[in-house]
Write an enzyme that holds these catalytic residues in place. Structure first.
Site, PDB file in Angstrom:
ATOM      1  CE  LYS A 279       2.687 -27.925  -5.456  1.00  0.00           C
ATOM      2  NZ  LYS A 279       2.297 -29.178  -5.911  1.00  0.00           N
ATOM      3  NE  ARG A 353      -8.233 -31.735  -7.319  1.00  0.00           N
ATOM      4  CZ  ARG A 353      -7.407 -32.754  -7.342  1.00  0.00           C
ATOM      5  NH1 ARG A 353      -8.349 -33.887  -6.883  1.00  0.00           N
ATOM      6  NH2 ARG A 353      -6.542 -32.823  -7.845  1.00  0.00           N
TER       7      ARG A 353
END
Ligand code: BES
Ligand code: MN
Ligand code: ZN
Length: 504
Positions: A279, A353
């Site tokens: 990020k 996920r």
């Protein structure tokens, strides 16, 4: 803060402040206040005070009584215009009132049920929401401060007085206390920085909750997760030096061990750097709260335990960091998940996920009556819905509708997004069963579509994307700036009301 109930119209009481509500722009004060004034504060009636107080939303007006009055202060609390009435405004105003008591170090406050006469809601609900807002509005996190720590723990006592008995008092005070403890726990955990709140710390905290309430507790380390074939969880965890923990808790009241359980799953990424798909640096510190799903689930278990909810509930909290490292999983890797399905990793930043899918498929051995997962899953959800509404997706209309209906009056808003089959096309992979991300479009839906692959249609399931709601950028009264504990109130109520045999 201690809560008391006192019977009597306006009992002899010698505290520091008495609280009354008012609507904006109304000629006559609310009926209970109007009844109180002539005998208790005749000087108020014709004086300038009531004229000067507009009663705008959460406007507060502190009034000092003459020297001979029984109660020395009166706190008038504005609710805004009657046509704009909502429980949310009521909670907000109440929280601000109690906070003013704290700022002024007023130890004992009186809240008459008469003050709520004429508000468009049942008294029991109002008392419940007032207590909740009072407790949660005073929340603060100062565990790590050593200087300039605010020490006032006022008001020490909040007394609700009513003319007659309040048959619901013991029930709602127990309930509110339990739920608020759960929310405070969830807020504390989400606020704690990643060097304090590690997966091991999460596991220790969960072990504490379990032992306090006689719950079954189990924790899988990375080796055990590997043995069980949890390839998604392992892939994310292998890039971190901090030992991963897959936490399992079971609340099983006497005689219910054969009941199909309600399963709660929470994303527990204790820090999300993005991994190799790293990020940007700006605001990366916010990713300490990427375990808020797990915190909400644990907070809910705390409340469920305190309330001895007569329902079997299983909690699954996969906890790990997501780090870039020589051993970290990489874009292009193909991972075999616990279900047996293979996933091509396109972005290592879609790690939520990857760990949740193993928890969802691990849950199938328990044959859940229903399953809800909570996750700070996608930035796209914050773009779509902002930070006061959670994304709601799933395979079961009833479950989703019930959640919306339960949540709204409790101040937890959920909004449905569609999960049409064609969304799966974006996840098609050339080398594995599917990919872990699509191509930017419908990010929140694609995340849920990925998770859906791991839940059979026969299990009622809802996925809640709490990426926005988990953190308040500004003070909302009963939700101070910072971690919100969003979801605990709804889940506690949902678990209690979801019909085991028939569904909703
Ligand atoms: N934890 C983030 C999602 C997030 C972003 C939560 C901002 C709260 C605020 C999640 O793991 C993530 O990185 N999601 C990606 C998904 C993408 C790679 C498909 C995102 O939202 O960019
Ligand atoms: Mn991520
Ligand atoms: Zn994440």
């Amino acid at each position: 803060m201690e809560w008391r109930h006192m019977e009597g119209a306006f009992p002899q009481w010698s505290g520091d402040v008495i609280i009354f509500y008012a609507f904006q722009d109304e000629e006559a004060p609310l009926s209970g206040f109007a009844r109180w004034m002539p005998s208790q504060a005749p000087w108020l009636q014709d004086g300038p005070v009531l004229k000067d107080f507009r009663a705008k939303k959460a406007e507060l007006h502190l009034v000092y009584a003459p020297a001979d009055a029984a109660v020395s202060r009166l706190l008038l609390v504005g609710l805004g215009k009657r046509k704009d009435w909502s429980l949310e405004n009521f909670r907000h105003a109440t929280a601000m009132a109690v906070r003013r008591c704290r700022d002024l170090a007023l130890e004992r406050a009186l809240l008459p049920t008469a003050a709520m006469e004429g508000l468009p809601e049942r008294e029991e609900t109002l008392v419940r929401e007032a207590l909740t807002a009072a407790a949660l509005g005073l929340y603060r996190y100062d565990a790590l401060k050593t200087r300039d720590v605010e020490t006032s723990d006022c008001p020490k006592e909040l007394t609700v007085c009513s003319e007659g008995p309040l048959p619901y008092w013991p029930r709602i005070t127990d309930e509110v206390k339990a739920v608020c403890e759960g929310i405070v726990l969830a807020r504390d955990l989400a606020t704690a920085p990643a060097n304090v709140l590690t997966p091991s710390f999460m596991a220790q905290t969960a072990a504490g909750v379990a032992s306090r309430h006689g719950m079954r507790f189990d924790v899988l380390d990375l080796d055990r997760a590997k043995e069980l074939g949890m390839g998604g969880f392992v892939a994310v965890a292998q890039g971190s030096q901090e030992p991963a923990r897959f936490i399992i808790m079971e609340h099983c009241p006497e005689g219910l061990k054969d009941q199909a359980p309600f399963v709660l799953v929470g994303k527990g990424i204790t820090f999300d750097t993005g991994g190799i798909s790293i990020k940007p640096a700006a605001k990366m510190e916010e990713m300490k709260h990427d375990m808020a799903g797990a915190a909400t689930v644990l907070g809910t278990m705390e409340a469920i335990g305190r309330l001895s909810v007569p329902r079997r509930v299983i909690a699954l909290m996969p906890c790990t960091e997501n780090m870039p490292d020589g051993r970290a999983y990489k874009p292009g890797d193909v991972v075999k998940t616990h279900s047996g399905l293979t996933v091509e990793v396109i972005s290592t930043d879609a790690e939520g996920r990857m760990i949740l899918c193993d928890a969802l498929s691990y849950a199938m051995q328990f044959q859940p009556a229903a399953m809800v997962d909570l996750a700070t899953l996608t930035g796209a959800c914050v773009i779509a819905l902002g930070d006061r509404v959670a994304g709601l997706l799933g395979n079961h209309e009833d479950l989703m509708q019930v959640m919306q209906k339960i949540g709204a009056p409790l101040g937890e808003l959920f909004w449905p997004l569609p999960l049409y089959d064609f969304y799966f096309e974006d996840l098609k992979s050339d080398v594995a069963d599917f990919k872990n991300v699509g191509d930017r479009k419908a990010g929140t839906i694609i995340g849920a579509m990925f998770l859906k692959q791991f839940v059979p249609d026969t299990v009622p399931w809802a996925h809640v994307d709490i990426a926005g709601t988990v953190w308040a950028d500004k003070d909302l009264g009963w939700i101070p700036k910072g971690a919100t504990g969003f979801g605990v109130r709804t889940l506690v109520s949902l678990v209690q009301s979801w019909n085991v045999t028939k569904g909703a």
